[in-house]
Enzyme design. Structure first.
Site, PDB file in Angstrom:
ATOM      1  N   GLY A 257      65.330  16.273  33.674  1.00 40.53           N
ATOM      2  CA  GLY A 257      64.388  15.363  33.856  1.00 40.53           C
ATOM      3  C   GLY A 257      64.423  14.875  35.412  1.00 40.53           C
ATOM      4  O   GLY A 257      63.739  13.847  35.725  1.00 40.53           O
ATOM      5  N   GLU A 299      70.568  19.678  32.446  1.00 41.29           N
ATOM      6  CA  GLU A 299      69.493  20.660  32.525  1.00 41.29           C
ATOM      7  C   GLU A 299      68.519  20.720  33.330  1.00 41.29           C
ATOM      8  O   GLU A 299      67.214  20.424  32.855  1.00 41.29           O
ATOM      9  CB  GLU A 299      68.843  20.909  31.124  1.00 41.29           C
ATOM     10  CG  GLU A 299      69.839  20.890  30.082  1.00 41.29           C
ATOM     11  CD  GLU A 299      69.275  20.894  28.702  1.00 41.29           C
ATOM     12  OE1 GLU A 299      70.042  21.667  27.706  1.00 41.29           O
ATOM     13  OE2 GLU A 299      68.316  20.342  28.469  1.00 41.29           O
ATOM     14  N   GLY A 301      65.393  21.431  35.454  1.00 40.02           N
ATOM     15  CA  GLY A 301      64.239  22.705  35.591  1.00 40.02           C
ATOM     16  C   GLY A 301      63.527  22.478  36.820  1.00 40.02           C
ATOM     17  O   GLY A 301      63.838  23.025  37.956  1.00 40.02           O
ATOM     18  N   ARG A 302      62.791  21.495  36.737  1.00 43.47           N
ATOM     19  CA  ARG A 302      61.887  21.103  37.844  1.00 43.47           C
ATOM     20  C   ARG A 302      62.674  20.914  39.301  1.00 43.47           C
ATOM     21  O   ARG A 302      62.296  21.525  40.108  1.00 43.47           O
ATOM     22  CB  ARG A 302      61.144  19.787  37.517  1.00 43.47           C
ATOM     23  CG  ARG A 302      60.048  19.167  38.846  1.00 43.47           C
ATOM     24  CD  ARG A 302      59.866  17.696  38.379  1.00 43.47           C
ATOM     25  NE  ARG A 302      59.538  17.624  36.986  1.00 43.47           N
ATOM     26  CZ  ARG A 302      58.338  17.609  36.334  1.00 43.47           C
ATOM     27  NH1 ARG A 302      57.365  18.083  37.143  1.00 43.47           N
ATOM     28  NH2 ARG A 302      58.490  17.192  35.158  1.00 43.47           N
ATOM     29  N   ARG A 339      48.322  20.754  36.282  1.00 44.86           N
ATOM     30  CA  ARG A 339      49.200  19.233  36.066  1.00 44.86           C
ATOM     31  C   ARG A 339      48.418  18.221  36.602  1.00 44.86           C
ATOM     32  O   ARG A 339      48.361  17.205  36.194  1.00 44.86           O
ATOM     33  CB  ARG A 339      50.515  19.460  37.017  1.00 44.86           C
ATOM     34  CG  ARG A 339      51.472  20.895  36.451  1.00 44.86           C
ATOM     35  CD  ARG A 339      53.007  20.652  37.140  1.00 44.86           C
ATOM     36  NE  ARG A 339      53.641  19.464  36.558  1.00 44.86           N
ATOM     37  CZ  ARG A 339      53.516  18.235  37.386  1.00 44.86           C
ATOM     38  NH1 ARG A 339      53.090  18.285  38.591  1.00 44.86           N
ATOM     39  NH2 ARG A 339      54.168  17.268  36.880  1.00 44.86           N
ATOM     40  N   CYS A 370      35.145  25.814  35.374  1.00 41.90           N
ATOM     41  CA  CYS A 370      34.011  25.038  35.001  1.00 41.90           C
ATOM     42  C   CYS A 370      34.446  24.031  34.295  1.00 41.90           C
ATOM     43  O   CYS A 370      33.951  23.817  32.976  1.00 41.90           O
ATOM     44  CB  CYS A 370      33.007  25.900  34.386  1.00 41.90           C
ATOM     45  SG  CYS A 370      32.471  27.403  35.067  1.00 41.90           S
ATOM     46  N   TYR A 399      56.318  24.180  36.702  1.00 43.58           N
ATOM     47  CA  TYR A 399      55.263  24.053  35.713  1.00 43.58           C
ATOM     48  C   TYR A 399      54.012  24.139  36.286  1.00 43.58           C
ATOM     49  O   TYR A 399      52.951  23.953  35.602  1.00 43.58           O
ATOM     50  CB  TYR A 399      55.334  22.690  35.308  1.00 43.58           C
ATOM     51  CG  TYR A 399      56.970  22.245  34.758  1.00 43.58           C
ATOM     52  CD1 TYR A 399      57.260  22.705  33.618  1.00 43.58           C
ATOM     53  CD2 TYR A 399      57.960  21.378  35.181  1.00 43.58           C
ATOM     54  CE1 TYR A 399      58.500  22.663  33.141  1.00 43.58           C
ATOM     55  CE2 TYR A 399      58.815  21.066  34.704  1.00 43.58           C
ATOM     56  CZ  TYR A 399      59.372  21.969  33.304  1.00 43.58           C
ATOM     57  OH  TYR A 399      60.675  21.526  32.897  1.00 43.58           O
TER      58      TYR A 399
HETATM   59  N1  LLP Z   1      65.794  20.199  28.690  1.00 45.11           N
HETATM   60  C1  LLP Z   1      64.983  19.955  27.881  1.00 45.11           C
HETATM   61  C2  LLP Z   1      65.330  19.834  26.407  1.00 45.11           C
HETATM   62  C3  LLP Z   1      63.540  19.703  28.209  1.00 45.11           C
HETATM   63  O1  LLP Z   1      62.741  19.664  27.055  1.00 45.11           O
HETATM   64  C4  LLP Z   1      63.185  19.995  29.379  1.00 45.11           C
HETATM   65  C5  LLP Z   1      61.902  19.706  29.865  1.00 45.11           C
HETATM   66  C6  LLP Z   1      64.112  20.074  30.602  1.00 45.11           C
HETATM   67  C7  LLP Z   1      65.443  20.223  30.129  1.00 45.11           C
HETATM   68  C8  LLP Z   1      63.902  20.303  31.841  1.00 45.11           C
HETATM   69  O2  LLP Z   1      63.304  18.978  32.535  1.00 45.11           O
HETATM   70  P1  LLP Z   1      62.985  18.977  34.219  1.00 45.11           P
HETATM   71  O3  LLP Z   1      64.484  18.928  34.781  1.00 45.11           O
HETATM   72  O4  LLP Z   1      62.177  20.278  34.367  1.00 45.11           O
HETATM   73  O5  LLP Z   1      62.249  18.015  34.132  1.00 45.11           O
HETATM   74  N2  LLP Z   1      55.066  20.377  32.031  1.00 45.11           N
HETATM   75  C9  LLP Z   1      55.628  19.177  32.327  1.00 45.11           C
HETATM   76  C10 LLP Z   1      57.140  19.060  32.138  1.00 45.11           C
HETATM   77  C11 LLP Z   1      57.715  19.146  30.776  1.00 45.11           C
HETATM   78  C12 LLP Z   1      58.946  19.170  30.639  1.00 45.11           C
HETATM   79  C13 LLP Z   1      59.430  19.810  29.482  1.00 45.11           C
HETATM   80  N3  LLP Z   1      60.786  19.856  29.093  1.00 45.11           N
HETATM   81  C14 LLP Z   1      55.339  18.967  33.907  1.00 45.11           C
HETATM   82  O6  LLP Z   1      54.626  19.683  34.429  1.00 45.11           O
HETATM   83  O7  LLP Z   1      55.646  17.778  34.204  1.00 45.11           O
END
Ligand code: LLP
Length: 441
Positions: A257, A299, A301-302, A339, A370, A399
Site C-alpha cells: 500500500g 508487500e 506492488g505500486r 484508473r 466511447c 495497475y
Molecule cells: N498485498 C495485498 C494483499 C494486496 O491486496 C495488494 C494490493 C498489495 C499487497 C499491493 O499493494 P500496493 O503496494 O501495490 O499498493 N488497482 C488499484 C490498486 C489495487 C490494489 C490491490 N491490492 C489501483 O490502481 O490503485
C-alpha cells in the site's frame, strides 16, 4: 544543458532527462523516437528505476528490521522479464490467481519465494500452486481453509499458510481500494471473532501449517499511523491466539500500500519512513504482548513499478469549446489505463518534445473510447498542442497495463524496457488477429 523541472525529476523514472534537442529521454532513449519505432500507445519501463526501488525497499527494511523480506505484489504489473529482475534483486513475489502464477513460472521464479494471495482461490489454482511447490498460501475464507486442507491432503503435502485477518482500520484512501475495514470482502475480521475461529480451524487442519498472520489495509496509503495502529491490534490478537490455541507467530505480513507520486502536489513519504514506522510498531508490539519478533514481510506492488513506467500517446483531434473546455483526444485511454475513470486518479501529462514551452493552455486529455468518463487527466496545463504531438504520462507503471482491456475491440499496447540507450520489446502490441483468436466464427 536542459533538464526536467524539479517536480518531474521526482515523478519520472530515475534515468529520465531532457536532451539537447528538447526531447524527454528515459534510459537514454528519446520518448518521441520510441513512439515512432514501436507505435502508440506505448508503455516504457525503466530498468534502473525498478532496480533502484527494489534496493531501496530491501535495504530500507533490512536496516530497520534485520529479519525482513520484501515481496513484490505482481498484480501491479505481471511480466516475465520484470519477474526475473525481481528475483535477481532478492525479493519474494505474490500472486493472486492461477494466471499470475503462470507468469511467475514462465520467469522461473523460485517457488519457495512465492506467496499465493487472493480472496477466492479455487481448487484448480490451489492444486497448481502446490504442484509448483509454492512457499506460502495466504488463506482468506473458511471455504479456503477446508478446500486447501483437502487439496494438500490429496497431494500428500503439509502446506505452509498464513491467515489474512482484517483489523478494522481505515487507511484513508479511495473507498474502492480500502481493504482492511470491517465492511470488506477481504480477510477474517478480528472484531467479529471470525479471525479467532479461523485460527482454531486452520491449526486443527492436518495438512496445513499455520506460520503466521497477514493483513493489508488498502492502497495507496500516504499516512503512517494506520500501519502502526493495525500492527498493534493484530499483534495483540496473535498473543491471544497463542494463549488460546498455541499459535506461534513465526511470520508477520502487514501488506503493501506504499504511496507513490503521481502529481507534484502529492508526493509520498520516503520508504525509510514506512520502514521505521512498521518495524518500530512490530518491535514494540512484540515487547508489549510478550511475543518473539517474527520474520517480517512487506508487500509493495505500486511502489516498485509505478515510477518506472511511462505511458506514451499520440494526439488526434483537438476540440475547443469556447468558455467551456479544450478536449485533446489521444489514441489510448481507459482501455490501457482505467484508473482515472475508476478512482478519479490524477496523472501528470507532458509533451514529449519541448515539454515546458510557452504559451500554455489548460486542457482535458481524453481517450478514444466511447465513454464520456474516458479521460487521462482533467484541467492540466500543457503547451499549445497540435494533432500528432506525442504526450506522455509518468507514474504509469502500476495497475494500468494489468487492468487494461480490449474495450471497443482495441488492441492492448506494446511495452518496452529501456536501459543505457537500448529499448527491448517485452510485450508486443496486440493485433486484430489476437482479438479474433478466442472467438468462434
Ligand atoms: N498485498 C495485498 C494483499 C494486496 O491486496 C495488494 C494490493 C498489495 C499487497 C499491493 O499493494 P500496493 O503496494 O501495490 O499498493 N488497482 C488499484 C490498486 C489495487 C490494489 C490491490 N491490492 C489501483 O490502481 O490503485
Amino acid at each position: 544543458m536542459p533538464q526536467l523541472n524539479e517536480t518531474d525529476r521526482e515523478i519520472f523514472p530515475v534515468s529520465a532527462g531532457l536532451s539537447d534537442t528538447g526531447d524527454i529521454t528515459i534510459g537514454g532513449c528519446a520518448i518521441s523516437e520510441l513512439a515512432t519505432e514501436f507505435g502508440t500507445p506505448l508503455y516504457i519501463y525503466d530498468e534502473d528505476t525498478i532496480r533502484q526501488m527494489c534496493r531501496q525497499f530491501v535495504g530500507g527494511f533490512k536496516e530497520a528490521y534485520e529479519r525482513s523480506h520484501v515481496e513484490y505484489s505482481s498484480k501491479a504489473f505481471a511480466n516475465p522479464v520484470l519477474a526475473k529482475i525481481i528475483a535477481e534483486e532478492g525479493l519474494n513475489m505474490d500472486v493472486v490467481t492461477g494466471g499470475e502464477l503462470v507468469f511467475a513460472k514462465a520467469a522461473g521464479f523460485p517457488a519457495e519465494r512465492l506467496n499465493f494471495h487472493g480472496n477466492n482461490k479455487d481448487r484448480g489454482e490451489l492444486g497448481e500452486a502446490i504442484d509448483y511447490g509454492i512457499g506460502r498460501i495466504t488463506l482468506d475464507s473458511f471455504y479456503e481453509i477446508g478446500l486447501l486442507n483437502e487439496v494438500a491432503g490429496e497431494k500428500g503435502v503439509r502446506q505452509k499458510v498464513l491467515l489474512r485477518v482484517s483489523p478494522s482500520v481505515d487507511p484513508h484512501t479511495h473507498m474502492l481500494t480500502t481493504t482492511g475495514i470491517l465492511d470488506s470482502k477481504f480477510g477474517f475480521s478480528i472484531e467479529t471473532g471470525a479471525a479467532a475461529e479461523a485460527v482454531e480451524q486452520a491449526m486443527a487442519a492436518d495438512n496445513l501449517e499455520v506460520v503466521g498472520l497477514h493483513f493489508h489495509l488498502g492502497s495507496p496509503i500516504f499516512e503512517l499511523e494506520p500501519y502502526s495502529q493495525a500492527i498493534d491490534y493484530v499483534l495483540k490478537f496473535a498473543a491471544e491466539m497463542r494463549d488460546a490455541h498455541g499459535l506461534q507467530l513465526k511470520e508477520f505480513n502487514p501488506g503493501g500500500g506504499f504511496a507513490v507520486g503521481y502529481v507534484g502536489e502529492e508526493l509520498p513519504l520516503p520508504i525509510s519512513a514506512y520502514a521505521n514506522e512498521i518495524s518500530t510498531a512490530v518491535r514494540s508490539g512484540c515487547d508489549r504482548y510478550g511475543l518473539e519478533e517474527p520474520l517480517l514481510t512487506v508487500e509493495p506492488g505500486r511502489a516498485i513499478v509505478a515510477r518506472a513506467g511511462v505511458a506514451v500517446y499520440k494526439v488526434g483531434g483537438i476540440k475547443r469549446i469556447p468558455n467551456v473546455r479544450i478536449y485533446v483526444s489521444v489514441d489510448g485511454g481507459m482501455g490501457d489505463n482505467i484508473r482515472p475513470a475508476l478512482y478519479s486518479s490524477e496523472y501528470t501529462v507532458r509533451r514529449a518534445h519541448d515539454p515546458y514551452s510557452e504559451p500554455t493552455e489548460t486542457v482535458t486529455v481524453v481517450g478514444k473510447y466511447c465513454e464520456s468518463g474516458d479521460y487521462i487527466a482533467r484541467d492540466v496545463d500543457l503547451p499549445v498542442l497540435d494533432s500528432e504531438d506525442i504526450l506522455c504520462t509518468p507514474t504509469s507503471g502500476a495497475y494500468a497495463v494489468p487492468m487494461a482491456s480490449n474495450y471497443n475491440m482495441t488492441t492492448r499496447p506494446a511495452i518496452v524496457m529501456v536501459k543505457d540507450g537500448n529499448a527491448r520489446l517485452i510485450r508486443r502490441r496486440e493485433t486484430y488477429d489476437d482479438l479474433l483468436a478466442t472467438s468462434l466464427v
